[in-house]
Design a protein around this motif. Structure first.
Motif: not given
Length: 389
Positions: A147, A154, A158, A273, A277-278, A280
């Protein structure tokens, strides 16, 4: 409980990561911390976060690290050296690794985390610039989830589907603040000082990254990084200068739709994030008030005044060892500039000379890439005398 190893814990990204982790004590903890030379800052982080392990790259600082941990009454195990940091990334009792060591020095620990199948929050862009194919192959083979923590990548992460599929993507657009010298012509940059170059108008970053932002090399490295992360060629990656730094990147799809991610310029959003993840999770960053922020501006980058961006695209198109040469020459040139040994405009000149002197070769192994890195550093150091001020 998510256990997080923060590599580069005393830098701006590392401290931001620790801030986010500390906001979620019921679900995550910093299990290992690593730093370069700032042993006192590392000790302060250990006192606050009480990790199981702490490592300092500077082996001469190990006695002080041990002494400080003992004085604080901590059971944290002390380690030293880059091999120890790579071992923490691989075996350090963590599920997630924040890779925030600056420069090519972060490659070994990044590869170690990828080979161990960790969730890898990647802020060390040089790892992908130097050895992107190897890092991504290791992640695929061992099931590591990368990620990206750079705000631009990032943002793209998203905007993409949850599986990261880019089949419907027409192009990626990375945004750049333009740095502290946006709008200036090439001639006016000749007298730029290190203090001026590190005074970024939007982001709080370390000196090397700040200089890279000022030259636009940072954006060039991010273009190469985006190529590896998302599998798109250079002709489908663009850059726009956006001085407000509120739109962090855009993704244009084949149906004509464009998705953008917006937010305040604070690295904690991207880190949240990655850590959540996944889902918030709270980052400590406030929401974006567009009425208060006012207008959003975009302009094309000036590659005549800031040729480093053009050089990065050239290296990406050349492929093979060219990005490794670009990165190594830039690191040496930026270091010399920060020491006051060369002028600002000598940074792109030295990088361009290195790329010309060392044509791209196949990058079939880590050894070949390390050789290219070493040759580029030697070539750039030898050329410094011609640019001395």
């Amino acid at each position: 409980m998510q256990r997080v190893a923060v590599l580069g814990a005393t830098g701006s990204i590392g401290t931001s990561a620790l801030d986010v982790i500390a906001r979620h004590p019921e679900t995550m903890r910093a299990s290992a911390l690593a730093a370069g030379r700032q042993v006192e800052a590392l000790l302060e982080a250990c006192r606050r976060h009480r990790p199981d392990d702490a490592a300092i790259a500077d082996e001469a600082a190990l006695p002080r690290l041990r002494e400080g941990l003992r004085e604080a009454g901590l059971s944290t195990r002390a380690h030293a050296g880059m091999e120890a940091i790579a071992a923490l990334a691989r075996d350090g009792g963590s599920d997630t690794v924040v890779a925030a060591i600056v420069g090519a020095a972060g490659l070994d620990s990044t590869l170690a985390a990828a080979n161990a199948g960790k969730r890898l929050l990647l802020a060390n862009k040089e790892s992908l610039v130097l050895a992107g194919e190897l890092v991504m192959a290791a992640a695929r083979e061992h099931g590591a989830r990368i990620i990206p923590i750079d705000s631009e990548h990032n943002a793209i992460f998203q905007c993409l589907p949850a599986d990261g599929d880019c089949a419907d993507v027409r192009r990626l657009v990375l945004t750049a603040s333009g740095g502290p010298f946006r709008g200036r012509d090439r001639a006016s940059l000749a007298e730029v000082t290190p203090a001026q170059a590190v005074a970024h108008p939007k982001w709080s970053m370390g000196p090397k990254i700040s200089v890279d932002s000022a030259t636009l090399m940072n954006k060039g490295l991010e273009v190469i990084e985006a190529h590896h992360l998302f599998g798109l060629p250079a002709n489908r990656i663009d850059v726009l200068v956006h001085p407000q730094s509120l739109v962090h990147s855009l993704v244009e799809f084949v149906d004509g739709s464009t998705l953008a991610q917006l937010g305040l310029p604070d690295m904690r959003t991207a880190l949240a994030v990655g850590l959540g993840w996944p889902r918030r999770i709270a980052s400590g960053v406030g929401g974006l008030d567009l009425l208060a922020q006012g207008r959003l501006d975009f302009e094309a980058p000036d590659t005549d005044a800031f040729p480093c961006l053009r050089l990065a695209f050239d290296a990406l198109r050349a492929g093979g060892t060219a990005p490794a040469v670009l990165n190594a020459a830039n690191e040496e040139a930026v270091s010399a500039f920060l020491q006051g040994r060369i002028g600002f405009l000598s940074i792109p000149a030295l990088v361009e000379d290195a790329l010309a002197a060392l044509p791209a070769r196949p990058a079939a192994s880590l050894g070949a890439l390390r050789d290219a890195d070493a040759l580029a550093r030697a070539s750039t150091r030898a050329a410094l005398a011609r640019h001395a001020i």
